[in-house]
Design a protein around this motif. Structure first.
Motif, PDB file in Angstrom:
ATOM      1  N   THR A 251       2.762 -41.859  20.314  1.00 28.18           N
ATOM      2  CA  THR A 251       3.108 -42.799  19.272  1.00 28.18           C
ATOM      3  C   THR A 251       3.778 -42.005  17.632  1.00 28.18           C
ATOM      4  OG1 THR A 251       0.733 -43.267  18.598  1.00 28.18           O
ATOM      5  CG2 THR A 251       2.303 -43.947  20.653  1.00 28.18           C
TER       6      THR A 251
ATOM      7  N   THR B 148       2.282 -43.365  12.497  1.00 27.23           N
ATOM      8  CA  THR B 148       2.791 -43.905  13.930  1.00 27.23           C
ATOM      9  C   THR B 148       4.297 -44.401  13.729  1.00 27.23           C
ATOM     10  OG1 THR B 148       0.262 -45.050  13.422  1.00 27.23           O
ATOM     11  CG2 THR B 148       2.471 -46.231  14.715  1.00 27.23           C
TER      12      THR B 148
ATOM     13  N   ALA C  16       8.008 -46.847  19.117  1.00 22.52           N
ATOM     14  CA  ALA C  16       7.444 -46.546  19.985  1.00 22.52           C
ATOM     15  C   ALA C  16       6.108 -47.015  20.837  1.00 22.52           C
ATOM     16  CB  ALA C  16       7.197 -45.189  19.659  1.00 22.52           C
ATOM     17  N   VAL C  17       5.706 -47.611  19.949  1.00 25.15           N
ATOM     18  CA  VAL C  17       4.432 -48.421  19.643  1.00 25.15           C
ATOM     19  C   VAL C  17       5.435 -49.644  20.908  1.00 25.15           C
ATOM     20  CG1 VAL C  17       2.718 -49.988  18.803  1.00 25.15           C
ATOM     21  CG2 VAL C  17       2.904 -47.595  18.275  1.00 25.15           C
TER      22      VAL C  17
ATOM     23  N   GLN D 124       5.968 -49.537  23.993  1.00 29.54           N
ATOM     24  CA  GLN D 124       5.518 -49.442  24.808  1.00 29.54           C
ATOM     25  C   GLN D 124       4.776 -50.648  25.972  1.00 29.54           C
ATOM     26  OE1 GLN D 124       1.644 -46.756  23.225  1.00 29.54           O
ATOM     27  NE2 GLN D 124       2.722 -45.583  24.125  1.00 29.54           N
TER      28      GLN D 124
ATOM     29  N   ALA E  36       9.244 -44.088  25.848  1.00 29.65           N
ATOM     30  CA  ALA E  36       7.606 -44.558  24.629  1.00 29.65           C
ATOM     31  C   ALA E  36       7.026 -46.587  25.808  1.00 29.65           C
ATOM     32  CB  ALA E  36       8.684 -45.226  23.621  1.00 29.65           C
TER      33      ALA E  36
END
Length: 874
Positions: A186, A753, A757-758, A761, A864
């Motif tokens: 991340t 961050t 990507a976060v 997830q 991710a």
């Protein structure tokens, strides 16, 4: 009496620091640095690069073909003084002490390339003769195929690399693994990631085991994620030397919460010492003592803009990516944008303190353009306008930005439209924007006449005397970018905006009589689009070349580079020479990645255009000819206008026909702002090049083009006599490294961050998805290639490598892989680390991947989200 060691050949860790990279290599330099900082590092020493140099010279030098180089080094007799020094160093640790013998190359554990596992390591080595043999094998491993391929992919010269060897007391670990002091997937800083498994750490590092996985908030000690791996394999030391791999039955977590927090705290100490996030290896012995066995920079994190801190949450939008530009921008290109940004800030009543540095929202990181979008995200006008603009420019960026609207750190603060409207009204009044919009709608021909006038005005603004001095040229360039070009742009925007306004009005009038996508065909085959006109002109050049046998043969039989050289010599066949010259006269100021004024224009290097022309000659189907397709699109657009108008009756239909007709006449002008901007960039590039010629002639720069690796302030200093050759050489190296970066975040937060990507997830996996551990962010769809053994394996470019596990011997395959899927391994195993460095999406720990995925199957890998989905189910 203790034997004195020859410090030209070996040194204890206590006598090594980070400045000794050339003498001890990256791994040893870091271990020495950690030791001197008082961190818990097992005792050890380094066999220095001087020893390798002597051995390599004794066989006449090694380079070139890897297998031959390895053979020479393994067969070479170790000089007596080197042998004596290694034995003396080992005996100081203890005559029969088990040690780890590890390679430490000068191109290793660098800020831009970790070289994780590219050279060999030997564990639990016992006895002086065994240590000598391991040292020799480490030297030879500098020339493994994987190490050579890795150096080549990172642009590192084989001839300048040397190898040292670390000999370090072996920690007989009860538990071991890796610790990243920032989240490598991340990008989030101050979030430690721990992978752990019983036994020696090699099981985790090599990807032989699915480890326990922990994510820890370094500040609070909160364990945010806890995933237990099966840990079915355990690597342990054997009595008398060597290791064995045995089956292991897992029973819960191999670390307590307290031990996880202790690791995170230790990692924070290491990061604080280096001032940057670190990738460490650690071991916990049977007594519960925690040891550091390695540290290196995390090379895959995207650098933060200057001044970004976790304490001050900020949102940074990558303007480079929004413009479709992944590559870095030259220093002069960045300097040009700083000046333009200052000019735009002036336009809206927010002048920059330092025009050459740019206004406050302007940022740079990784030699890309960034905008501090925090205020925009926290305001109603910003939330309404910016994502809609990005919907047109770079849709995924708008999606990521909208995803931050619910983040409490970026809640709405500026709820009123008044300040924005006041500033916009001042600009609109100054440039009479409403008048020009109405006039354009009423009489599109007047808009095109105005565009011609603007072009003439710009030519006047760019005029500079042939007798101008270098300083006068520099003043002119700064004025063009910071003042004159900015004054031209507001004259152009309302003309295209009028077209989009009419398109929007037509949609409103159509109401429920149109569906999403119905209006898109209206914008096909648009007239007055300078980019389309350019493409069609190039096609007409190709048609003329095809009709001329000599020109056609030249373009089919010679490379683009050869043709470009012939063009500059005036030696192309006449039709080709004349056609290309005419095209470049009109469009030679354009280029690939043309918003970077530091890059050559097509008039400087027409190789790209010649390659396109050669491809056009291969187009045999007349129906696919660009002019035919353009005419077909225009006809389809006109038919769409008529069809939509018929849907809403006579009265509303007349307005729809009028509005869409105006849209077609005006929307094509949307390319003109960038076109005029690029005209200015090409002019500034030419003027800066003339200055560079003077500086190179005076010996202050090596070449004329080196001037593009300075900014305007530095060019002024160079004209005053300052020599910038060393700075330019260093910048070329950084630029070349950034050219190899394959992934640039669209949006970045100040704590590192990557929201994209976060968000991935936390998303749904979907039916049919194989779920694993996210290892390298990004998404790719391609054909799978299941490989059980890398020896002799063939991987077509773009294929997705599916393997049970990978160690460094597999990594040459990564050079052509589009993505990676592994059955085993954690996010910090070799395969994951190298995948991140190469910028390919990777998912590891995917159960039964090699059985459930077949070669040739089309799959989508989301590195991710941690999923692998068959393409017909994604």
């Amino acid at each position: 009496m203790e034997t004195r060691l020859d410090d030209r050949l070996i040194r204890d860790f206590t006598a090594i620091d980070a400045r000794m990279l050339a003498e001890v290599g990256g791994k040893a330099a870091n271990l020495g640095e950690l030791t001197r900082a008082g961190l818990p590092v097992p005792l050890g020493f380094c066999v220095m690069t001087e020893a390798y140099r002597r051995v390599a010279e004794s066989v006449g030098g090694v380079s070139g073909e890897p297998a031959k180089a390895r053979e020479l080094l393994l067969a070479a007799e170790m000089p007596g003084d080197v042998r004596d020094a290694v034995v003396a160093g080992y005996e100081r640790l203890g005559v029969a002490t088990p040690v780890a013998v590890r390679s430490s190359a000068t191109a290793e554990d660098l800020p831009f390339a970790s070289f994780a596992g590219q050279q060999d390591t030997f564990l639990n080595v016992v006895g002086a003769e065994a240590v000598l043999d391991a040292v020799r094998r480490c030297w030879a491993s500098l020339w493994t195929d994987r190490a050579v391929a890795y150096r080549e992919s990172n642009g590192i010269d084989h001839d300048v690399v040397r190898l040292a060897v670390v000999v370090q007391e072996m920690v007989q670990s009860a538990v071991a693994g890796v610790l990243f002091t920032a989240n490598p997937v991340t990008g989030r800083r101050r979030e430690a990631v721990v992978d752990a498994s019983p036994g020696l750490g090699e099981a985790v590092v090599s990807g032989a085991v699915n480890p326990d996985h922990f994510v820890v908030d370094t500040e609070s000690g909160e364990i945010r994620e806890r995933g237990l791996g099966d840990k079915r394999v355990l690597i342990r030391s054997l009595p008398g030397g060597g290791t064995e791999q045995v089956e292991h039955t897992a029973d819960g977590a191999c670390l307590t919460d307290e031990q996880v927090r202790d690791l995170a705290a230790l990692g924070a100490r290491v990061e604080a010492h280096y001032g940057a996030p670190q990738d460490t290896e650690w071991a916990l012995d049977a007594d519960g003592t925690l040891w550091l066995t390695q540290a290196r920079p995390i090379t895959t994190l995207f650098p933060l803009p200057d001044g970004a801190t976790a304490e001050d949450p900020r949102v940074f939008l990558c303007f480079s990516v929004a413009q479709g530009l992944q590559r870095p921008i030259t220093p002069i290109g960045l300097a040009g944008f700083r000046l333009m940004a200052s000019g735009l800030a002036d336009l809206f009543g927010r002048p920059a303190r330092d025009r050459l540095a740019g206004p406050a929202p302007y940022r740079e990181a990784g030699q890309r353009l960034w905008v501090d979008a925090t205020t925009l995200v926290r305001s109603k006008p910003g939330r309404a306008i910016v994502p809609r603009a990005l919907d047109v420019m770079e849709t995924r960026s708008s999606v990521v930005l909208r995803g931050l609207f619910d983040d409490p750190r970026f809640s709405l603060v500026h709820t009123s439209w008044r300040p924005f409207l006041r500033r916009f009204a001042r600009v609109a009044a100054r440039y009479r924007l409403p008048v020009h919009i109405v006039r354009a709608v009423a009489d599109p021909a007047s808009a095109h006449r105005r565009m011609a006038q603007i072009a003439a005005t710009q030519r006047e603004l760019l005029a500079v005397s042939d007798t101008a001095t270098a300083v006068q040229r520099l003043d002119h360039c700064e004025d063009v970018l910071g003042e004159r070009t900015v004054r031209v742009l507001p004259m152009i925007f309302p003309l295209a905006a009028a077209g989009f306004a009419m398109l929007g009005l037509a949609g409103k009038v159509l109401g429920k009589q149109w569906r999403p996508g119905d209006l898109q065909p209206v914008l096909r085959g648009l007239p007055h689009n300078v980019t389309t006109e350019m493409d069609l002109e190039l096609w007409h050049v190709a048609v003329a070349i095809r009709a001329d046998a000599e020109s056609g043969a030249a373009l089919r039989d010679r490379s683009a580079r050869e043709l470009a050289a012939l063009f500059h010599e005036g030696a192309l066949p006449e039709v080709a020479q004349r056609g290309l010259a005419g095209f470049l006269r009109d469009y030679g100021h354009r280029a690939v990645a043309e918003i970077d004024l530091g890059l050559p224009r097509w008039s400087d290097d027409p190789a790209h255009i010649l390659g396109v022309l050669a491809n056009y000659l291969r187009l045999d189907d007349p129906a696919l000819a660009p002019d035919v397709q353009f005419a077909r699109g225009a006809a389809e657009a006109e038919e769409t206008v008529r069809r939509l108008a018929r849907r809403v009756g006579r009265v509303r239909g007349r307005f729809v026909r009028f509005a869409l007709g105006r849209a077609r006449l005006l929307v094509g002008l949307r390319e003109m702002p960038k076109y005029h901007l690029v005209v200015a960039f090409a002019h500034v590039r030419e003027q800066v090049g003339l200055i560079g010629a003077e500086l190179a002639a005076e010996g202050l720069l090596e070449t004329v083009d080196d001037v593009y690796f300075l900014d305007f302030k530095e060019i002024r200093e160079a004209l005053g006599g300052k020599d910038f050759r060393a700075e330019v050489a260093a910048r070329h190296e950084v630029y070349d490294r950034e050219m190899r970066r394959r992934r640039v975040p669209r949006v970045l937060l100040s704590d590192g961050t990557e929201p994209e990507a976060v968000a991935s997830q936390g998303g749904p996996t979907g039916p049919g998805a194989l779920v694993g551990t996210p290892a390298s962010a990004g998404t790719v769809t391609g054909r799978a290639r299941v490989v059980l053994d890398p020896v002799g394996a063939h991987l077509e470019p773009g294929e997705i490598l599916v393997a049970p596990s990978t160690d460094p011997g597999w990594t040459p395959l990564f050079l052509t892989a589009g993505g990676l899927v592994m059955e085993m391994g954690g996010a910090n195993s070799h395969g994951a680390v190298v995948a991140r460095e190469y910028g390919i999406p990777a998912v590891v720990g995917v159960a039964e991947a090699v059985d459930r995925i077949t070669t040739g199957q089309l799959i989508t890998v989301d590195g991710a989200l941690g999923t692998v989905v068959p393409a017909d189910q994604d």
